[in-house]
Design a protein around this motif. Structure first.
Motif, mmCIF file in Angstrom:
data_model
loop_
_atom_site.group_PDB
_atom_site.id
_atom_site.type_symbol
_atom_site.label_atom_id
_atom_site.label_comp_id
_atom_site.label_asym_id
_atom_site.label_seq_id
_atom_site.Cartn_x
_atom_site.Cartn_y
_atom_site.Cartn_z
ATOM 1 N N VAL A 196 0.838 -1.203 0.000
ATOM 2 C CA VAL A 196 0.000 0.000 0.000
ATOM 3 C C VAL A 196 0.874 1.254 0.000
ATOM 4 C CG1 VAL A 196 -1.656 1.345 1.352
ATOM 5 C CG2 VAL A 196 -1.978 -1.129 1.077
ATOM 6 N N ALA A 197 1.935 1.244 0.813
ATOM 7 C CA ALA A 197 2.830 2.402 0.885
ATOM 8 C C ALA A 197 3.495 2.669 -0.465
ATOM 9 C CB ALA A 197 3.892 2.174 1.964
ATOM 10 N N ALA A 198 3.869 1.610 -1.165
ATOM 11 C CA ALA A 198 4.512 1.773 -2.472
ATOM 12 C C ALA A 198 3.531 2.343 -3.494
ATOM 13 C CB ALA A 198 5.066 0.435 -2.946
ATOM 14 N N LEU A 199 2.286 1.878 -3.461
ATOM 15 C CA LEU A 199 1.280 2.404 -4.385
ATOM 16 C C LEU A 199 1.001 3.877 -4.105
ATOM 17 C CD1 LEU A 199 -1.176 -0.635 -4.416
ATOM 18 C CD2 LEU A 199 0.137 0.209 -6.378
ATOM 19 N N VAL A 200 0.860 4.208 -2.837
ATOM 20 C CA VAL A 200 0.624 5.616 -2.465
ATOM 21 C C VAL A 200 1.818 6.472 -2.874
ATOM 22 C CG1 VAL A 200 0.307 7.195 -0.519
ATOM 23 C CG2 VAL A 200 -0.969 5.036 -0.593
ATOM 24 N N PRO B 206 4.902 -9.353 -5.041
ATOM 25 C CA PRO B 206 6.054 -8.734 -5.704
ATOM 26 C C PRO B 206 5.751 -7.251 -5.918
ATOM 27 C CG PRO B 206 4.763 -9.963 -7.305
ATOM 28 C CD PRO B 206 4.094 -10.157 -5.971
ATOM 29 N N VAL B 207 6.104 -6.438 -4.957
ATOM 30 C CA VAL B 207 5.634 -5.056 -4.881
ATOM 31 C C VAL B 207 5.936 -4.261 -6.150
ATOM 32 C CG1 VAL B 207 5.887 -2.862 -3.649
ATOM 33 C CG2 VAL B 207 5.704 -5.007 -2.365
ATOM 34 N N ALA B 208 7.174 -4.323 -6.634
ATOM 35 C CA ALA B 208 7.546 -3.521 -7.800
ATOM 36 C C ALA B 208 6.700 -3.902 -9.019
ATOM 37 C CB ALA B 208 9.035 -3.699 -8.102
ATOM 38 N N ALA B 209 6.450 -5.186 -9.198
ATOM 39 C CA ALA B 209 5.653 -5.634 -10.345
ATOM 40 C C ALA B 209 4.204 -5.156 -10.232
ATOM 41 C CB ALA B 209 5.703 -7.158 -10.451
ATOM 42 N N VAL B 210 3.656 -5.209 -9.024
ATOM 43 C CA VAL B 210 2.283 -4.736 -8.820
ATOM 44 C C VAL B 210 2.183 -3.242 -9.132
ATOM 45 C CG1 VAL B 210 0.447 -4.353 -7.131
ATOM 46 C CG2 VAL B 210 1.733 -6.497 -7.093
ATOM 47 N N VAL B 211 3.129 -2.466 -8.617
ATOM 48 C CA VAL B 211 3.096 -1.012 -8.833
ATOM 49 C C VAL B 211 3.193 -0.699 -10.326
ATOM 50 C CG1 VAL B 211 4.312 1.165 -8.426
ATOM 51 C CG2 VAL B 211 3.981 -0.451 -6.541
#
Length: 215
Positions: free
Chosen positions: A94-98, A191-196
């Motif tokens: 969530v923090a990465a998306l924000v 996989p945070v980077a891929a989701v973003v």
């Protein structure tokens, strides 16, 4: 019609189901429960598990979208599971998306009125979720929405089939958690980077489509 009351009523402690039926045009007075007897019963055609017929699915979608509030602001919905298959790095995701400039709304396990759930998903630009029942709410998602499912390779592809039947874009991303024997309960890691990357690309594509339509 027979009166419905007391402990024999299976809907007595299920207000969410009663509200969902009301939103599709079936009021409480029209709901019958109990063992019968009945002189005549009409039943909808059955479909296999994970394989609803397309006309039933689209009829449900149309009824629910018609009942959904339209004032909600379009957002990216991130589903949080608290028990089985929870995302261990949900907060970091969530923090990465924000941080990427995405307006995020979190849908979690707390009971919510059905109209609030509909408002959340009916305007979602994207839905990001671990494999689980929360993804059933994509039935009301807009056609340009992207569905990003974090999953183990052994999980059912039922939500992929649902998304594709509804004309949504589905992306399945493998959890980066170590494989677990109990894959239906074990935590998942996004996989945070891929989701973003997927969500930002989808958000930009949606904005371009809106601008082009206005021009």
């Amino acid at each position: 019609q027979r009166a419905i009351h007391g402990d024999r009523d299976p809907l007595r402690n299920r207000p969410q189901i009663v509200e969902l039926l009301r939103l599709t045009g079936v009021g409480r007075a029209r709901i019958e429960t109990g063992p019968g007897p009945f002189r005549l019963v009409y039943a909808p055609a059955q479909s296999p598990c994970e394989g609803p017929t397309i006309h039933h699915l689209l009829a449900l979608r149309a009824a629910l979208r018609a009942a959904a509030p339209t004032a909600a602001k379009p957002r990216v919905v991130v589903v949080r599971r608290a028990a089985t298959r929870a995302l261990s790095n949900h907060d970091a995701l969530v923090a990465a998306l924000v941080g990427a400039g995405i307006d995020v709304a979190v849908y979690d396990d707390r009971p919510l009125p059905q109209h609030e759930i509909l408002a959340l998903f009916a305007t979602a630009r994207a839905v990001v979720a671990p494999h689980g029942a929360g993804l059933a709410n994509i039935v009301v998602a807009p056609r340009r929405a992207i569905v990003v499912e974090i999953r183990d390779a052994r999980h059912s592809r039922c939500f992929q089939y649902l998304a594709e039947a509804l004309g949504l874009r589905w992306e399945g991303l493998a959890s980066v958690a170590a494989p677990a024997a109990d894959f239906m309960a074990a935590p998942l890691v996004a996989p945070v980077a891929a989701v973003v990357r997927l969500v930002v690309r989808a958000a930009n594509a949606t904005l371009d489509a809106v601008v082009s339509k206005r021009i």
